[in-house]
Structure formats: C-alpha cells, structure tokens
Design an enzyme around this catalytic site. Structure first.
Site, PDB file in Angstrom:
ATOM      1  N   ASP A  13       0.824  -1.200  -0.075  1.00  0.00           N
ATOM      2  CA  ASP A  13      -0.013   0.081  -0.119  1.00  0.00           C
ATOM      3  C   ASP A  13       0.830   1.411  -0.059  1.00  0.00           C
ATOM      4  O   ASP A  13       1.828   1.330   0.525  1.00  0.00           O
ATOM      5  CB  ASP A  13      -0.818  -0.099   1.349  1.00  0.00           C
ATOM      6  CG  ASP A  13      -2.293   0.920   1.020  1.00  0.00           C
ATOM      7  OD1 ASP A  13      -2.437   1.295  -0.235  1.00  0.00           O
ATOM      8  OD2 ASP A  13      -2.872   0.981   1.753  1.00  0.00           O
ATOM      9  N   ASN A  15       1.246   3.460  -2.766  1.00  0.00           N
ATOM     10  CA  ASN A  15       1.688   3.907  -4.396  1.00  0.00           C
ATOM     11  C   ASN A  15       1.047   5.283  -4.504  1.00  0.00           C
ATOM     12  O   ASN A  15       1.756   6.026  -4.931  1.00  0.00           O
ATOM     13  CB  ASN A  15       1.157   2.849  -5.300  1.00  0.00           C
ATOM     14  CG  ASN A  15       1.877   1.630  -5.250  1.00  0.00           C
ATOM     15  OD1 ASN A  15       2.719   1.314  -4.227  1.00  0.00           O
ATOM     16  ND2 ASN A  15       1.508   0.648  -6.052  1.00  0.00           N
ATOM     17  N   HIS A  30       2.063   3.614  -8.971  1.00  0.00           N
ATOM     18  CA  HIS A  30       1.842   2.129  -9.309  1.00  0.00           C
ATOM     19  C   HIS A  30       2.934   1.839  -9.969  1.00  0.00           C
ATOM     20  O   HIS A  30       3.430   0.485  -9.802  1.00  0.00           O
ATOM     21  CB  HIS A  30       0.527   2.050 -10.149  1.00  0.00           C
ATOM     22  CG  HIS A  30      -0.766   2.318  -9.097  1.00  0.00           C
ATOM     23  ND1 HIS A  30      -0.886   2.044  -7.883  1.00  0.00           N
ATOM     24  CD2 HIS A  30      -1.807   3.246  -9.460  1.00  0.00           C
ATOM     25  CE1 HIS A  30      -1.947   2.401  -7.296  1.00  0.00           C
ATOM     26  NE2 HIS A  30      -2.667   3.344  -8.389  1.00  0.00           N
ATOM     27  N   ASN A  61     -10.764  -2.714  -5.254  1.00  0.00           N
ATOM     28  CA  ASN A  61     -10.087  -1.547  -6.280  1.00  0.00           C
ATOM     29  C   ASN A  61     -10.842  -1.519  -7.484  1.00  0.00           C
ATOM     30  O   ASN A  61     -11.195  -0.398  -8.054  1.00  0.00           O
ATOM     31  CB  ASN A  61      -8.584  -1.950  -6.341  1.00  0.00           C
ATOM     32  CG  ASN A  61      -7.775  -1.910  -5.207  1.00  0.00           C
ATOM     33  OD1 ASN A  61      -6.839  -2.473  -4.930  1.00  0.00           O
ATOM     34  ND2 ASN A  61      -8.153  -0.877  -4.159  1.00  0.00           N
ATOM     35  N   ARG A  65     -12.458   2.029  -7.829  1.00  0.00           N
ATOM     36  CA  ARG A  65     -11.557   3.262  -8.326  1.00  0.00           C
ATOM     37  C   ARG A  65     -11.905   3.725  -9.905  1.00  0.00           C
ATOM     38  O   ARG A  65     -12.605   3.148 -10.680  1.00  0.00           O
ATOM     39  CB  ARG A  65     -10.032   2.703  -8.519  1.00  0.00           C
ATOM     40  CG  ARG A  65      -9.585   2.288  -7.043  1.00  0.00           C
ATOM     41  CD  ARG A  65      -8.250   2.589  -6.767  1.00  0.00           C
ATOM     42  NE  ARG A  65      -8.080   2.303  -5.256  1.00  0.00           N
ATOM     43  CZ  ARG A  65      -6.858   2.392  -4.736  1.00  0.00           C
ATOM     44  NH1 ARG A  65      -5.971   2.757  -5.505  1.00  0.00           N
ATOM     45  NH2 ARG A  65      -6.528   2.075  -3.298  1.00  0.00           N
ATOM     46  N   LEU A 182      -6.223  -5.625   7.345  1.00  0.00           N
ATOM     47  CA  LEU A 182      -5.791  -6.476   6.336  1.00  0.00           C
ATOM     48  C   LEU A 182      -6.544  -6.180   4.722  1.00  0.00           C
ATOM     49  O   LEU A 182      -6.215  -6.786   3.828  1.00  0.00           O
ATOM     50  CB  LEU A 182      -6.630  -8.200   6.519  1.00  0.00           C
ATOM     51  CG  LEU A 182      -5.480  -8.641   7.770  1.00  0.00           C
ATOM     52  CD1 LEU A 182      -6.401  -9.979   8.263  1.00  0.00           C
ATOM     53  CD2 LEU A 182      -4.229  -8.894   7.369  1.00  0.00           C
ATOM     54  N   GLU A 194       1.448 -13.611  11.529  1.00  0.00           N
ATOM     55  CA  GLU A 194       2.270 -12.639  12.477  1.00  0.00           C
ATOM     56  C   GLU A 194       1.937 -11.229  11.461  1.00  0.00           C
ATOM     57  O   GLU A 194       2.057 -11.236  10.089  1.00  0.00           O
ATOM     58  CB  GLU A 194       3.642 -12.363  12.794  1.00  0.00           C
ATOM     59  CG  GLU A 194       3.928 -13.775  13.525  1.00  0.00           C
ATOM     60  CD  GLU A 194       3.307 -13.666  14.891  1.00  0.00           C
ATOM     61  OE1 GLU A 194       3.105 -12.716  15.395  1.00  0.00           O
ATOM     62  OE2 GLU A 194       3.328 -14.784  15.551  1.00  0.00           O
TER      63      GLU A 194
HETATM   64  C1  IPE Z   1      -1.867   0.330  -3.418  1.00  0.00           C
HETATM   65  O1  IPE Z   1      -1.661   1.706  -3.584  1.00  0.00           O
HETATM   66  C2  IPE Z   1      -1.698  -0.583  -4.566  1.00  0.00           C
HETATM   67  C3  IPE Z   1      -3.278  -0.594  -5.183  1.00  0.00           C
HETATM   68  C4  IPE Z   1      -4.409  -0.391  -4.428  1.00  0.00           C
HETATM   69  C5  IPE Z   1      -3.242  -0.902  -6.497  1.00  0.00           C
HETATM   70  P1  IPE Z   1      -2.899   2.776  -3.335  1.00  0.00           P
HETATM   71  O2  IPE Z   1      -3.366   3.124  -4.642  1.00  0.00           O
HETATM   72  O3  IPE Z   1      -3.859   2.267  -2.436  1.00  0.00           O
HETATM   73  O4  IPE Z   1      -1.931   3.911  -2.590  1.00  0.00           O
HETATM   74  P2  IPE Z   1      -2.716   4.996  -1.359  1.00  0.00           P
HETATM   75  O5  IPE Z   1      -2.970   4.176  -0.295  1.00  0.00           O
HETATM   76  O6  IPE Z   1      -3.669   5.727  -2.080  1.00  0.00           O
HETATM   77  O7  IPE Z   1      -1.449   5.720  -1.083  1.00  0.00           O
HETATM   78  C1  IPE Z   2      -5.272  -2.649  -0.503  1.00  0.00           C
HETATM   79  O1  IPE Z   2      -5.041  -1.347  -0.360  1.00  0.00           O
HETATM   80  C2  IPE Z   2      -5.216  -3.293  -1.504  1.00  0.00           C
HETATM   81  C3  IPE Z   2      -3.764  -3.468  -2.122  1.00  0.00           C
HETATM   82  C4  IPE Z   2      -2.747  -2.981  -1.657  1.00  0.00           C
HETATM   83  C5  IPE Z   2      -3.721  -3.930  -3.556  1.00  0.00           C
HETATM   84  P1  IPE Z   2      -6.320  -0.288  -0.279  1.00  0.00           P
HETATM   85  O2  IPE Z   2      -5.455   1.128  -0.347  1.00  0.00           O
HETATM   86  O3  IPE Z   2      -7.115  -0.697  -1.523  1.00  0.00           O
HETATM   87  O4  IPE Z   2      -6.929  -0.770   1.058  1.00  0.00           O
HETATM   88  P2  IPE Z   2      -7.663   0.227   2.055  1.00  0.00           P
HETATM   89  O5  IPE Z   2      -8.740   0.948   1.221  1.00  0.00           O
HETATM   90  O6  IPE Z   2      -6.792   1.569   2.344  1.00  0.00           O
HETATM   91  O7  IPE Z   2      -8.200  -0.450   3.159  1.00  0.00           O
HETATM   92 MG    MG Z   3      -4.062   2.661  -0.461  1.00  0.00          MG
END
Ligand code: IPE
Ligand code: IPE
Ligand code: MG
Length: 236
Positions: A13, A15, A30, A61, A65, A182, A194
C-alpha cells in the site's frame, strides 16, 4: 537458528500517496511500486521463503476506483506480465495468480494463464500475484463450488488451495503504525499470521526493510492457541 517463514504476504500500500507527495500522478506511483517487486521477490527467494504473495489489486479496487487509474494499472500489469514470462521463468520461479480473474481484461487474464502454465514446474519458489482478489470473495467462490459438487471441504476449491498457511503479513503505507488492517487479503490463510506494518510507502520499501520485518517475526512466538509451559503448574 531463526526459522525462515514459508509463506509471506505483502499488502503493497501507499503507491498513490508516494506519487502525490512528489506532485506526480497516482499511476506513476503504481509504476514505481511495480518496479519495486522484483528486488524484494529475489531477496525472499534467496532467503528460502517458499511462497511470496503480493496484493497487487483488490476486487474492491476494481469496483471502486476511477477508470483512468485502473487503465494505467492494467497497462502496467500487461507489460510486467510480458517481462515476468521470460525473466521469472529463467530464474526458475513459479508464478501463480489468485483472485476473480473474470474481472480483469481478457488480454491480462490470458497472459496470466499462459505464464502460470509455463512456469508450473519451476522449483525455486512461488511468486503469487493477488489480482482482482478479495479474501471473502475467494471463500465465497470456493463454498459455492463445493456446494455445487457436493463436497464438504470448500478449502479444496480455493485459489490458494495448495499454499501453506501465511506465516507473516507485511503491510506498507499504513497511516498509523500501531493500527493496521488486512483490507480483505488472505483472510482464511492468515489465521495465525504475524502482522508487521510500516508507514513506509511501498515504492520506498527496501530489502533492508524486509529484513527488519523478518527480525520482528523471528522474535514472535506463535503458540496457535496452546500453552507450552506453565510456571504455576505443580502437578496433582
Ligand atoms: C496500493 O496503493 C496499490 C493498489 C491499490 C493498486 P494505493 O493506490 O492504495 O495507494 P494509496 O493508499 O492511495 O497511497
Ligand atoms: C489494499 O490497499 C489493496 C492493495 C494493496 C492492492 P487499499 O488502499 O485498497 O486498502 P484500503 O482502502 O486502505 O483498506
Ligand atoms: Mg491504499
């Protein structure tokens, strides 16, 4: 001696925030995140970790998204799968995919199947990409398959049916290092995992950070619900 975990899961998480903090587009985060997988994967395999599962894209996602971000993600997956097909195969790594792949564009689905087939006999370790994945969805699909076939063991029909349980989950990019979640990753498989979390965004997560997570893991003492010794036990 420290016991290397057999199965490590990573919730990659952060990116988007990594990119936003650099005045970049979220998709550039990403891309940076995708580039960061390889060094961590090779490191994990060199350590003797048997299975590394990364949460690359959740079903949520895909459902929640914006289309332009998803399109960028699909383009990244597409080119990375081409790369993985040759590079990971040459390195004797088996690739597997878990998730509801019917939610992915057909070219990605097709490539994923091809790469999985091609690398199926590789023996150095297994790299699992969770794409269009949610743990609840994996369980629901497995239960409905089991009911359809009259089986009383739904775990046989899970995407991850043959993986060992997850020993360690690493979550990057947490807002608060004390509180973690999670986000519907490997719910069934992580029953006694863990969970290590760090506020470092995934594109900045290094091999040294991975080793730090392992250090904490080595200190933990999983008892799976049992009591191994009783100081107050005097006998009958
Ligand atoms: C996690 O990065 C990767 C994917 C969900 C594809 P995010 O896109 O959720 O990045 P943040 O949490 O907005 O920084
Ligand atoms: C979890 O990240 C999914 C991935 C890393 C691919 P999200 O950014 O989607 O999760 P939440 O919304 O913070 O729980
Ligand atoms: Mg995220």
């Amino acid at each position: 001696m420290n016991k290397i975990p057999k199965h490590v899961g990573i919730i990659m998480d952060g990116n988007g925030r990594w990119a936003e903090e650099r005045s970049m587009q979220r998709w550039q985060g990403h891309l940076a995140g995708a580039e960061n997988i390889e060094p961590i994967l090779y490191h994990a395999m060199n350590l003797g970790i048997e299975v590394l599962t990364v949460y690359a894209l959740s079903l949520d996602n895909i459902k929640k998204r914006f289309d332009d971000e998803k399109q960028h993600l699909f383009n990244i997956f597409n080119s990375k799968l081409d790369y993985a097909k040759k590079e990971f195969h040459d390195k004797n790594i088996k690739l597997r995919f878990i998730g509801n792949l019917s939610y992915l564009p057909s070219d990605i689905r097709h490539k994923a199947k091809q790469v999985a087939q091609m690398t199926n006999n590789n023996g150095r370790g297994t790299f699992v990409m969770a794409m269009a994945y949610n743990g609840q969805d994996e369980i629901k699909r497995a239960v409905s398959e089991a009911l359809k076939l009259g089986s009383d063991d739904f775990t046989k029909y899970m995407d991850s049916y043959d993986f060992s349980p997850v020993d360690l989950i690493i979550r990057t990019g947490v807002e608060n290092p004390i509180i973690t979640r999670l986000s519907d990753f490997l719910l069934w498989q992580s029953a006694y995992a863990e969970i290590y979390s760090t506020s470092i965004y995934w594109p900045d997560f290094t091999v040294a950070e991975f080793d730090l997570a392992l250090e904490y893991y080595f200190e933990s003492d999983r008892k799976y619900g049992a009591i191994l010794s009783r100081k107050d036990w005097g006998g009958f």
